[in-house]
Design an enzyme around this catalytic site. Structure first.
Site, PDB file in Angstrom:
ATOM      1  N   LEU A 291      14.027 -65.408  58.670  1.00 16.69           N
ATOM      2  CA  LEU A 291      15.078 -65.016  59.828  1.00 16.69           C
ATOM      3  C   LEU A 291      14.628 -64.029  60.475  1.00 16.69           C
ATOM      4  CD1 LEU A 291      18.067 -64.792  60.576  1.00 16.69           C
ATOM      5  CD2 LEU A 291      18.641 -63.155  58.748  1.00 16.69           C
TER       6      LEU A 291
ATOM      7  N   ASP B  51      26.345 -60.441  67.467  1.00 24.30           N
ATOM      8  CA  ASP B  51      26.082 -58.973  68.172  1.00 24.30           C
ATOM      9  C   ASP B  51      26.020 -57.820  66.908  1.00 24.30           C
ATOM     10  OD1 ASP B  51      26.077 -56.632  69.307  1.00 24.30           O
ATOM     11  OD2 ASP B  51      27.902 -56.989  70.699  1.00 24.30           O
TER      12      ASP B  51
ATOM     13  N   ASN C 285      13.884 -57.122  63.862  1.00 27.42           N
ATOM     14  CA  ASN C 285      13.279 -57.107  65.300  1.00 27.42           C
ATOM     15  C   ASN C 285      14.188 -56.628  66.314  1.00 27.42           C
ATOM     16  OD1 ASN C 285      11.189 -57.675  67.432  1.00 27.42           O
ATOM     17  ND2 ASN C 285      12.915 -58.957  67.885  1.00 27.42           N
TER      18      ASN C 285
ATOM     19  N   TYR D 187      16.235 -42.820  70.807  1.00 26.93           N
ATOM     20  CA  TYR D 187      15.283 -44.008  70.687  1.00 26.93           C
ATOM     21  C   TYR D 187      14.255 -43.700  69.703  1.00 26.93           C
ATOM     22  CZ  TYR D 187      12.339 -47.978  71.173  1.00 26.93           C
ATOM     23  OH  TYR D 187      11.485 -48.951  70.919  1.00 26.93           O
TER      24      TYR D 187
ATOM     25  N   LYS E 127      13.512 -45.005  65.733  1.00 26.96           N
ATOM     26  CA  LYS E 127      12.282 -45.580  65.477  1.00 26.96           C
ATOM     27  C   LYS E 127      11.581 -44.750  64.276  1.00 26.96           C
ATOM     28  CE  LYS E 127      12.661 -49.357  67.750  1.00 26.96           C
ATOM     29  NZ  LYS E 127      12.751 -50.718  67.175  1.00 26.96           N
TER      30      LYS E 127
END
Ligand SMILES: NC(=O)c1ccc[n+]([C@@H]2O[C@H](COP(=O)([O-])OP(=O)(O)OC[C@H]3O[C@@H](n4cnc5c(N)ncnc54)[C@H](OP(=O)(O)O)[C@@H]3O)[C@@H](O)[C@H]2O)c1
Length: 259
Positions: A5, A59, A86, A151, A155
């Site tokens: 997936l 979404d 991802n 961001y 991460k």
């Protein structure tokens, strides 16, 4: 036939992962918002590599996205052997100037959704004592990044989560890996409104197929994390080499440079 997936499979690094897994004869489940793009990719992979393909329009910036995706997989009697977590997006600018809702949606996608999907599928994998998860971080997983504050923090979460869970899973046949790319030639910079920044210059960004291949190899070896490219690896080491406030000065000056 094993099943993978891949979230964020409609473009960029995710789409490259889909090709790699199709070549390895995996059953492919693509997930992102853009149904048309996924339909095209699914047909292409099916014809070229004779593999079974599925796609789910979802979404993942919505809080119920991960559960909808998980339920869809279950209702279709599919068992996920590999999850490639991802889907993600970036943003650019001083935090106080950014739109709050857009930033919160990004955190929902990059952090909540990634962690939620990981927990849902990890429970099944541990029960079976078999499975692999690849979480996509970034070189910014290793240092704070002014002008990309939320961001880079999102991460960092991805890398910390992956390393901690990888250690929990030692001695099992389930592995978790973080792929931490530097600048890569995808639609990422366009969506993050970073097209005019020097960091997005095509000559200096990595090929997404190469990044996905390095991620695939690390995933299959059960590595905890991988940083593609020597320069990116050096960048990831910068907090070890310099004081933390020097690191934020360097990353700010890199991100500020325009084309
Ligand atoms: N490119 C870089 O320089 C770079 C560097 C380091 C890390 N990364 C990471 O690599 C990953 C892949 O990005 P990319 O570079 O391949 O960029 P991309 O080409 O923009 O791909 C992003 C993917 O995420 C999906 N996505 C975005 N919002 C979504 C949502 N709300 N729900 C479901 N799917 C969503 C997009 O599909 P839809 O729009 O169809 O939904 C698309 O398939 C991201 O996690 C990114 O943070 C990228």
């Amino acid at each position: 036939m094993k099943t993978v997936l891949i979230t964020g499979a409609s473009s960029g690094i995710g789409k490259e992962f889909a090709t790699i897994f199709a070549k390895e004869k995996y059953r492919i489940i693509l997930a992102s918002r853009n149904e048309q793009k996924m339909k095209k990719t699914a047909q292409h992979l099916k014809q070229t590599y004779q593999v079974e393909t599925h796609y789910v329009a979802v979404d993942l910036a919505k809080s119920n996205g991960p559960e909808l995706l998980y339920n869809h997989v279950k209702e279709n009697n599919l068992e996920v052997d590999v999850l490639v977590n991802n889907a993600g997006k970036g943003s650019f600018g001083p935090l106080h100037e950014l739109d709050i809702q857009t930033e919160l949606d990004m955190i929902q996608l990059n952090v909540h959704s990634l962690s939620h999907l990981m927990m849902l599928f990890l429970k099944d994998m541990v029960k079976r004592d078999s499975g692999r998860i690849l979480n996509i971080g970034s070189t910014t997983s290793f240092y704070p990044c002014p002008l990309s504050a939320n961001y880079s923090a999102s991460k960092a979460f991805v890398l910390y989560l992956t390393e901690a869970v990888a250690a929990e899973l030692q001695g099992t046949h389930v592995s978790v890996t973080a792929l931490c790319p530097g600048a890569t030639t995808t639609e990422f910079f366009q969506h993050a409104k970073m097209n005019n920044q020097r960091v997005s210059k095509k000559e200096d960004t990595m090929d997404p197929a190469k990044v996905a291949e390095i991620g695939f190899q690390a995933l299959m070896k059960g590595k905890t994390y991988v940083v593609p490219g020597y320069q990116n690896w050096m960048l990831a080491q910068s907090p070890r080499l310099f004081p933390r406030n020097t690191v934020t000065k360097i990353t700010r000056s890199v991100l500020e440079k325009t084309l």
